[in-house]
Motif scaffolding. Structure first.
Motif, PDB file in Angstrom:
ATOM      1  N   CYS A 190       7.860  -5.983  -1.947  1.00  0.00           N
ATOM      2  CA  CYS A 190       6.739  -5.042  -2.096  1.00  0.00           C
ATOM      3  C   CYS A 190       7.149  -3.606  -1.787  1.00  0.00           C
ATOM      4  N   ILE A 191       8.441  -3.289  -1.951  1.00  0.00           N
ATOM      5  CA  ILE A 191       8.939  -1.946  -1.658  1.00  0.00           C
ATOM      6  C   ILE A 191       8.381  -0.941  -2.662  1.00  0.00           C
ATOM      7  N   GLN A 192       8.044   0.248  -2.158  1.00  0.00           N
ATOM      8  CA  GLN A 192       7.581   1.314  -3.042  1.00  0.00           C
ATOM      9  C   GLN A 192       8.031   2.662  -2.478  1.00  0.00           C
ATOM     10  N   SER A 193       8.213   3.631  -3.363  1.00  0.00           N
ATOM     11  CA  SER A 193       8.675   4.955  -2.940  1.00  0.00           C
ATOM     12  C   SER A 193       7.487   5.874  -2.689  1.00  0.00           C
ATOM     13  N   TYR A 194       7.731   6.926  -1.899  1.00  0.00           N
ATOM     14  CA  TYR A 194       6.681   7.915  -1.621  1.00  0.00           C
ATOM     15  C   TYR A 194       7.310   9.189  -1.084  1.00  0.00           C
ATOM     16  N   ASN A 195       6.562  10.273  -1.100  1.00  0.00           N
ATOM     17  CA  ASN A 195       6.972  11.532  -0.473  1.00  0.00           C
ATOM     18  C   ASN A 195       6.143  11.761   0.787  1.00  0.00           C
ATOM     19  N   LEU A 196       6.776  12.317   1.795  1.00  0.00           N
ATOM     20  CA  LEU A 196       6.072  12.604   3.040  1.00  0.00           C
ATOM     21  C   LEU A 196       5.029  13.704   2.829  1.00  0.00           C
ATOM     22  N   ASP A 197       3.862  13.529   3.453  1.00  0.00           N
ATOM     23  CA  ASP A 197       2.872  14.606   3.378  1.00  0.00           C
ATOM     24  C   ASP A 197       3.134  15.625   4.493  1.00  0.00           C
ATOM     25  N   ILE A 198       2.436  16.748   4.441  1.00  0.00           N
ATOM     26  CA  ILE A 198       2.679  17.860   5.372  1.00  0.00           C
ATOM     27  C   ILE A 198       2.449  17.444   6.824  1.00  0.00           C
ATOM     28  N   GLU A 199       1.389  16.660   7.070  1.00  0.00           N
ATOM     29  CA  GLU A 199       1.092  16.231   8.439  1.00  0.00           C
ATOM     30  C   GLU A 199       2.206  15.358   9.008  1.00  0.00           C
ATOM     31  N   ALA A 200       2.730  14.448   8.190  1.00  0.00           N
ATOM     32  CA  ALA A 200       3.817  13.561   8.635  1.00  0.00           C
ATOM     33  C   ALA A 200       5.075  14.368   8.943  1.00  0.00           C
ATOM     34  N   ILE A 201       5.358  15.363   8.104  1.00  0.00           N
ATOM     35  CA  ILE A 201       6.541  16.206   8.316  1.00  0.00           C
ATOM     36  C   ILE A 201       6.415  16.985   9.624  1.00  0.00           C
ATOM     37  N   LYS A 202       5.226  17.538   9.891  1.00  0.00           N
ATOM     38  CA  LYS A 202       5.003  18.286  11.135  1.00  0.00           C
ATOM     39  C   LYS A 202       5.222  17.404  12.353  1.00  0.00           C
ATOM     40  N   GLU A 203       4.753  16.161  12.279  1.00  0.00           N
ATOM     41  CA  GLU A 203       4.894  15.217  13.395  1.00  0.00           C
ATOM     42  C   GLU A 203       6.363  14.887  13.641  1.00  0.00           C
ATOM     43  N   PHE A 232      11.246   8.754   0.042  1.00  0.00           N
ATOM     44  CA  PHE A 232      11.459   7.699   1.023  1.00  0.00           C
ATOM     45  C   PHE A 232      10.771   6.416   0.542  1.00  0.00           C
ATOM     46  N   TYR A 233      10.867   5.356   1.343  1.00  0.00           N
ATOM     47  CA  TYR A 233      10.384   4.050   0.900  1.00  0.00           C
ATOM     48  C   TYR A 233       9.620   3.346   2.012  1.00  0.00           C
ATOM     49  N   LYS A 234       8.727   2.446   1.607  1.00  0.00           N
ATOM     50  CA  LYS A 234       7.999   1.612   2.564  1.00  0.00           C
ATOM     51  C   LYS A 234       7.557   0.342   1.847  1.00  0.00           C
ATOM     52  N   GLY A 235       7.134  -0.637   2.622  1.00  0.00           N
ATOM     53  CA  GLY A 235       6.622  -1.875   2.043  1.00  0.00           C
ATOM     54  C   GLY A 235       5.109  -1.811   1.941  1.00  0.00           C
ATOM     55  N   LYS A 236       4.585  -2.180   0.791  1.00  0.00           N
ATOM     56  CA  LYS A 236       3.139  -2.147   0.590  1.00  0.00           C
ATOM     57  C   LYS A 236       2.449  -3.240   1.400  1.00  0.00           C
ATOM     58  N   GLY A 237       3.159  -4.370   1.612  1.00  0.00           N
ATOM     59  CA  GLY A 237       2.573  -5.539   2.289  1.00  0.00           C
ATOM     60  C   GLY A 237       2.217  -6.597   1.268  1.00  0.00           C
ATOM     61  N   CYS A 238       2.790  -7.793   1.427  1.00  0.00           N
ATOM     62  CA  CYS A 238       2.535  -8.874   0.472  1.00  0.00           C
ATOM     63  C   CYS A 238       2.568 -10.218   1.196  1.00  0.00           C
ATOM     64  N   GLU A 239       2.375 -11.300   0.453  1.00  0.00           N
ATOM     65  CA  GLU A 239       2.368 -12.642   1.048  1.00  0.00           C
ATOM     66  C   GLU A 239       3.732 -12.994   1.645  1.00  0.00           C
ATOM     67  N   LYS A 240       4.809 -12.495   1.034  1.00  0.00           N
ATOM     68  CA  LYS A 240       6.161 -12.841   1.478  1.00  0.00           C
ATOM     69  C   LYS A 240       6.458 -12.296   2.874  1.00  0.00           C
ATOM     70  N   CYS A 241       5.805 -11.157   3.234  1.00  0.00           N
ATOM     71  CA  CYS A 241       6.086 -10.530   4.530  1.00  0.00           C
ATOM     72  C   CYS A 241       4.874 -10.553   5.450  1.00  0.00           C
ATOM     73  N   ASN A 242       3.918 -11.449   5.152  1.00  0.00           N
ATOM     74  CA  ASN A 242       2.693 -11.553   5.950  1.00  0.00           C
ATOM     75  C   ASN A 242       1.957 -10.215   6.061  1.00  0.00           C
ATOM     76  N   LYS A 243       1.986  -9.471   4.961  1.00  0.00           N
ATOM     77  CA  LYS A 243       1.254  -8.195   4.838  1.00  0.00           C
ATOM     78  C   LYS A 243       1.788  -7.089   5.742  1.00  0.00           C
ATOM     79  N   THR A 244       2.972  -7.264   6.337  1.00  0.00           N
ATOM     80  CA  THR A 244       3.493  -6.254   7.262  1.00  0.00           C
ATOM     81  C   THR A 244       4.298  -5.173   6.551  1.00  0.00           C
ATOM     82  N   GLY A 245       4.858  -5.494   5.371  1.00  0.00           N
ATOM     83  CA  GLY A 245       5.729  -4.550   4.672  1.00  0.00           C
ATOM     84  C   GLY A 245       7.172  -4.622   5.128  1.00  0.00           C
ATOM     85  N   TYR A 246       7.448  -5.520   6.091  1.00  0.00           N
ATOM     86  CA  TYR A 246       8.812  -5.653   6.619  1.00  0.00           C
ATOM     87  C   TYR A 246       9.259  -7.116   6.559  1.00  0.00           C
TER      88      TYR A 246
END
Length: 574
Positions: free
Chosen positions: A450-463, A495-509
């Protein structure tokens, strides 16, 4: 898997391959050490679905795609799990006269006869794909989960006048404990926590380093569960005031696992933690641990030295022992004597003399290490340097011609040196005996399903920028060619993250991998140690000689889609 003779006859009948073409592909599959069936699918000669549709035609049987079937679990369990797994077949429909079974090989006549006798039903065979079989075999494991759900809140007879041993043998108690353990094994849990609360008993599993609530049981189940586990671990059933430690094993066709049990009194009753150690676990290679090429080369260079110390550092559960075992596996040759003193012994290794410490009788790391030195060792592994005595013996062993591997609890590679100094080791001895320090953490890997790509938003970058020198990390990533030169900020990076699916018990990892920093004790570092240089000076020199920090290694893995930025920050800032 189908046999060569079957596949050849099927493909020739379907006019997909000639005899000459088939023999050529068969030879290629054999030379590549691959199964014929998988090789044909890999080379796109035929798809799995088309192959098994032709298997059905060849045997004059119907083909079925189980993806489109809603299968009643009661029907599946007409066939024992061991039979279904071994012979790759699934019962998917039945009435009072007939049972329909999907298989990939209808020639297993003895098994079909066994099922006919067991069920008393006429067998109707269908052909399906191995993928369909594999997917539906999971329902056997899912049944354990259903059993646990059905046990939630279940009340057990708990008459205080009854003998605790008798309660522990009650069928509902045995069923609960067996289900908790079996489900933990299927979920790849490393620990089971059974925690008494005021009105319930909470069961939690540690999976990939994170604790998850699994279920709550009725308070009435508490004494029975506790007594059952104590009996399994050979503990005193009627002792509730003092902590106890024990162990037991489960060994069958599917797995061989050791369980280390710890109990401790709490305000609401005794808490139990069970550590699961898979004795069949394979030791990984250094590459599989997740080491970058530069770190890999440093480790390979230093583990070939005949004497000195290699230290793995990090918090509990960061994979230190696994790293040392991996190094030991490379060093494990007939011409050397390797001895270890550990707590616990997590892996069994052939030709390695492994010793378990026992604090109850005063058999400590220091005592075990002294004894090992009289056993003519070439290589010694000490599970952990906890005190001044163990540190002193380890250093003197390294100085007198032994290669010593051990672990410490420090936050990073550089602070290991002051930690050993605090234990009374003179700087000149540290400088001359320490070869390499490996600091590490374990990060969860992104689920590949369930891997998917994304870009960091401004709030995440500040943190992120609050705690991390982003410019330095971007410079390192550019130098290592992880990102291109014109990537000047985090916003432009994918960057990348897991959306969450049955294979990973919805955790994305799913699964874990290490992030590392490897500090080689070069002449320059040695000179700084002798001068009692500060941690800052040591870090500056380490980075000057090319050491990646754990944060930098983590960012590289996050950028490459192995883990997430959140995970790297979580484990490095804990």
């Amino acid at each position: 898997m189908l046999r060569k003779k079957q596949i050849k006859a099927i493909l020739e009948k379907a006019k997909i391959l000639s005899s000459e073409e088939f023999e050529k592909l068969y030879a290629e599959a054999r030379d590549n050490n691959k199964s014929l069936e998988n090789y044909l699918i890999e080379k796109k000669i035929i798809t799995s679905s088309l192959l098994y549709e032709n298997v059905a035609k060849y045997y004059d049987l119907p083909f079925i795609n189980l993806d489109s079937q809603s299968i009643n679990k009661e029907i599946i369990f007409n066939i024992p799990e061991t039979i279904a797994n071994t012979y790759q077949l699934i019962a998917f429909e039945a009435n009072d006269k007939e049972i329909k079974i999907a298989t990939i090989n209808p020639e297993n006549l003895e098994i079909f006869e066994f099922i006919k006798k067991k069920t008393g039903l006429k067998i109707k065979k269908y052909i399906t794909t191995p993928e369909n079989i594999k997917e539906n075999l999971r329902q056997y494991n899912q049944n354990i989960s259903i059993t646990l759900k059905n046990l939630k809140g279940k009340k057990l007879k708990n008459d205080k006048t009854e003998n605790l041993e008798k309660i522990a043998e009650d069928r509902p108690v045995v069923k609960i404990v067996d289900s908790i353990i079996e489900y933990a094994i299927n979920q790849d849990a490393s620990d089971i926590h059974i925690e008494p609360e005021e009105k319930a008993v909470m069961v939690r599993y540690r999976i990939d380093g994170i604790l998850h609530d699994i279920m709550g049981l009725s308070k009435e189940a508490q004494d029975g569960i506790l007594a059952r586990i104590k009996i399994l671990a050979n503990l005193k059933v009627d002792e509730h005031r003092l902590p106890q430690d024990g162990r037991f094993k489960i060994s069958n066709e599917k797995y061989k696992i050791s369980f280390r049990v710890s109990t401790i009194p709490t305000i609401d009753g005794e808490k139990i933690v069970i550590r699961l150690l898979n004795e069949d676990a394979h030791i990984l290679s250094l590459e599989q641990l997740g080491l970058q090429q530069s770190s890999l080369e440093v480790i390979q260079k230093n583990m070939k030295k005949p004497n000195g110390m290699i230290l793995a550092t990090g918090p509990t559960g960061s994979g230190k022992t696994t790293t040392l075992y991996t190094i030991l596996n490379y060093l494990n040759k007939p011409e050397v004597n390797i001895s270890t003193v550990e707590d616990p012994i997590e892996y069994r290794m052939n030709r390695v003399n492994q010793t378990q410490i026992n604090h109850k009788i005063g058999f400590t790391f220091a005592l075990g290490l002294r004894a090992l030195l009289r056993q003519d060792p070439d290589i010694i592994m000490v599970g952990e340097i906890r005190d001044e005595e163990t540190a002193e013996i380890a250093v003197h062993s390294a100085m007198t011609g032994h290669l010593v591997l051990s672990t410490l609890h420090t936050n990073d590679a550089v602070t290991t040196l002051p930690r050993l100094s605090d234990m009374g080791i003179p700087p000149y001895l540290l400088a001359s005996t320490t070869n390499l320090i490996i600091a590490q953490r374990l990060v969860r890997k992104i689920c590949p399903h369930c891997i998917q790509s994304y870009n960091l938003d401004i709030e995440a970058i500040k943190e992120i920028e609050k705690n991390i020198n982003i410019d330095k990390i971007l410079k390192t990533l550019t130098e290592r060619k992880v990102i291109i030169k014109n990537s000047k900020d985090l916003k432009s990076l994918l960057f990348y993250k897991g959306k969450g699916c049955e294979k990973c018990n919805k955790t994305g990892y799913k699964g874990r991998i290490g992030i590392y920093e490897t500090l080689e004790i070069t002449p320059e570092i040695s000179a700084l140690i002798v001068k009692k240089a500060s941690s800052k000076e040591l870090m500056e020199q380490a980075e000057k000689q090319g050491m990646l920090t754990m944060m930098e290694d983590g960012f590289m893995k996050a950028k490459n889609g192995i883990t997430t930025l959140e995970e790297v920050i979580r484990v490095t800032k804990e």
